[in-house]
Design a protein around this motif. Structure first.
Motif, PDB file in Angstrom:
ATOM      1  N   THR A  38      -8.620  -1.425   1.653  1.00 13.04           N
ATOM      2  CA  THR A  38      -9.263  -1.533   3.163  1.00 13.04           C
ATOM      3  C   THR A  38     -10.315  -2.342   3.169  1.00 13.04           C
ATOM      4  O   THR A  38     -10.411  -3.517   3.907  1.00 13.04           O
TER       5      THR A  38
ATOM      6  N   SER B 276      -7.549   2.927  -2.910  1.00 10.54           N
ATOM      7  CA  SER B 276      -7.358   2.651  -1.122  1.00 10.54           C
ATOM      8  C   SER B 276      -8.582   2.346  -0.509  1.00 10.54           C
ATOM      9  O   SER B 276      -8.174   1.306   0.372  1.00 10.54           O
TER      10      SER B 276
ATOM     11  N   GLU C  30       0.873  -1.231   0.025  1.00 12.19           N
ATOM     12  CA  GLU C  30       0.138  -0.071  -0.181  1.00 12.19           C
ATOM     13  C   GLU C  30       0.860   1.147  -0.041  1.00 12.19           C
ATOM     14  O   GLU C  30       0.517   2.407  -0.732  1.00 12.19           O
TER      15      GLU C  30
ATOM     16  N   HIS D  80      -6.959   1.349  10.110  1.00 11.14           N
ATOM     17  CA  HIS D  80      -6.056   1.148   8.741  1.00 11.14           C
ATOM     18  C   HIS D  80      -6.171   2.292   7.838  1.00 11.14           C
ATOM     19  O   HIS D  80      -5.097   2.884   7.567  1.00 11.14           O
ATOM     20  N   MET D  81      -7.386   2.859   7.532  1.00 13.09           N
ATOM     21  CA  MET D  81      -7.669   3.862   6.759  1.00 13.09           C
ATOM     22  C   MET D  81      -6.897   5.091   7.102  1.00 13.09           C
ATOM     23  O   MET D  81      -6.098   6.112   6.570  1.00 13.09           O
TER      24      MET D  81
ATOM     25  N   ASP E  83      -9.286  -6.179   2.034  1.00 16.84           N
ATOM     26  CA  ASP E  83      -8.237  -6.952   2.559  1.00 16.84           C
ATOM     27  C   ASP E  83      -7.101  -6.979   1.535  1.00 16.84           C
ATOM     28  O   ASP E  83      -7.048  -7.893   0.786  1.00 16.84           O
TER      29      ASP E  83
ATOM     30  N   ASP F  15     -12.624  -1.016   8.822  1.00 21.28           N
ATOM     31  CA  ASP F  15     -11.397  -0.920   9.524  1.00 21.28           C
ATOM     32  C   ASP F  15     -10.747   0.505   9.470  1.00 21.28           C
ATOM     33  O   ASP F  15      -9.859   0.840   8.569  1.00 21.28           O
TER      34      ASP F  15
ATOM     35  N   ARG G  40      -3.310   5.131   6.389  1.00 22.23           N
ATOM     36  CA  ARG G  40      -3.142   5.442   4.997  1.00 22.23           C
ATOM     37  C   ARG G  40      -3.192   7.004   4.934  1.00 22.23           C
ATOM     38  O   ARG G  40      -2.434   7.337   4.001  1.00 22.23           O
TER      39      ARG G  40
END
Length: 387
Positions: free
Chosen positions: A66, A62, A17, A194-195, A69, A191, A198
């Motif tokens: 997410t 993106s 990523e 997670h983002m 997965d 999630d 990012r």
């Protein structure tokens, strides 16, 4: 994967990523070069259209990585394919409105359709599959506009591509609704942490690419006191812009998302804010190039718009996010934007070096103020959660 098991997954950002982000942030320098070479209102409009195309493909991919997965082999292959197409698309930015419109448009429309259809078929829940069918419907509207614009001459191409970019950007901002059919983010497994990571890394990379663009300008300029001072002044401005977010601001974002019942909404707002954020950095990079090239020359409306308008876009986006999401930490940013606007008017007739130094003074004052504001907001959040 069931909704319950999908909800329990908390993933760190994968190296793939981050690698993907590097390909798309390559566009920062390309966009800055295009604006620098086409320094006019039309050139600014062309740059904005291509910026929207770049960020829309980044945002869609993106979110896919997410939701779907990135650890799954099929998702990794999707990201790799988009990287290759995106690299070629971004390389064509200087030529898209000249002699290579198809070289820019074809990778773009392939990305849009590939990402949307792939997610509509492979998403892990019925809610997500339905959402991505709506996303595909929006792409079906924008793709013909991109292709028609590529077939047009240089003049009308801007109008067609501006319409296509507006569709893509509005889709990202509104979460691609259709009549009587829209995404309910409160019931969506996501999630968010997670983002958030990012977005954090993407902003760092954007700032890093801006440093490289400005470093190139310093390298091409003569080594004298005025040039060195202007270069250092622009570097201080970038450090301050970085600190305005990372000096406690990212902690407010993370704390807010951890406690809100609708985790997707503030993340969507943060992703939507990347459009003006990147536009601000591109404008600042071009203004910095002009200031470093002729630090003791004459000021101009163009230079003031770039040097002060860029930070306005960057900072006012933060103010909007904080106001919409937390209701806090936005007032100081708004006052700073007013100060930027006043400084831009005052420095119209001053040498570019003076404009850079005044920009630094406003930014340093903002950073000092935000340090206390962020500390106070975080203390209130901690007290509110009983931590």
């Amino acid at each position: 994967m069931s909704s319950a098991s999908f909800a329990s997954v908390r993933r760190s950002v994968a190296p793939l990523e981050l690698f993907f982000d590097l390909v798309f942030v390559f566009a920062v320098g390309q966009l800055a070069h295009h604006l620098h070479d086409e320094l006019s209102w039309r050139g600014a409009a062309e740059t904005a259209v291509m910026l929207v195309a770049v960020l829309s493909t980044w945002a869609l991919t993106s979110f896919d990585a997410t939701f779907l997965d990135v650890a799954r082999p099929r998702t990794r292959w999707l990201v790799l394919v988009v990287m290759g197409l995106g690299l070629f698309m971004n390389a064509q930015i200087p030529h898209a409105f000249a002699d290579r419109p198809w070289a820019f448009a074809i990778p773009l429309v392939v990305i849009l359709l590939l990402v949307d259809v792939f997610a509509a078929v492979t998403a892990p829940t019925p809610v997500l599959r339905r959402h991505y069918r709506r996303v595909t419907a929006w792409a079906v509207v924008s793709v013909p506009l991109w292709l028609t614009g590529a077939a047009m001459d240089h003049g009308p191409r801007l109008a067609w591509w501006a319409a296509a970019a507006a569709v893509d950007m509005l889709g990202v901002w509104l979460a691609h609704p259709l009549p009587r059919d829209r995404l309910s983010s409160r019931g969506l497994v996501f999630d968010a942490e997670h983002m958030v990571e990012r977005i954090r890394l993407f902003i760092i990379i954007q700032l890093g690419e801006t440093v490289l663009t400005i470093g190139t300008a310093i390298s091409a300029a003569p080594v004298d006191a005025a040039t060195v001072t202007a270069g250092l002044g622009v570097f201080v401005a970038l450090v301050c812009l970085c600190a305005s977010y990372f000096q406690g601001g990212e902690d407010i974002l993370a704390r807010h998302i951890a406690t809100t019942t609708d985790k997707l909404l503030p993340v969507r707002r943060a992703v939507s804010g990347q459009y003006p954020t990147l536009a601000g950095l591109v404008a600042l990079a071009v203004g910095a190039e002009l200031a470093i090239s002729h630090p003791t020359g004459h000021g101009s409306t163009t230079l003031s718009l770039l040097l002060f308008g860029g930070p306005i876009l960057y900072v006012i986006t933060q103010a909007w996010w904080y106001r919409a999401s937390t209701g806090q930490a936005w007032g100081a940013r708004l006052l700073a934007c007013l100060a930027f606007a006043l400084a831009g008017g005052v420095t119209l007739r001053l040498p570019p070096l003076a404009s850079v130094l005044i920009l630094d003074l406003v930014l340093i004052a903002l950073v000092v103020t935000l340090r206390e504001v962020h500390r106070r907001v975080l203390s209130g959040m901690t007290a509110g959660t009983g931590a």
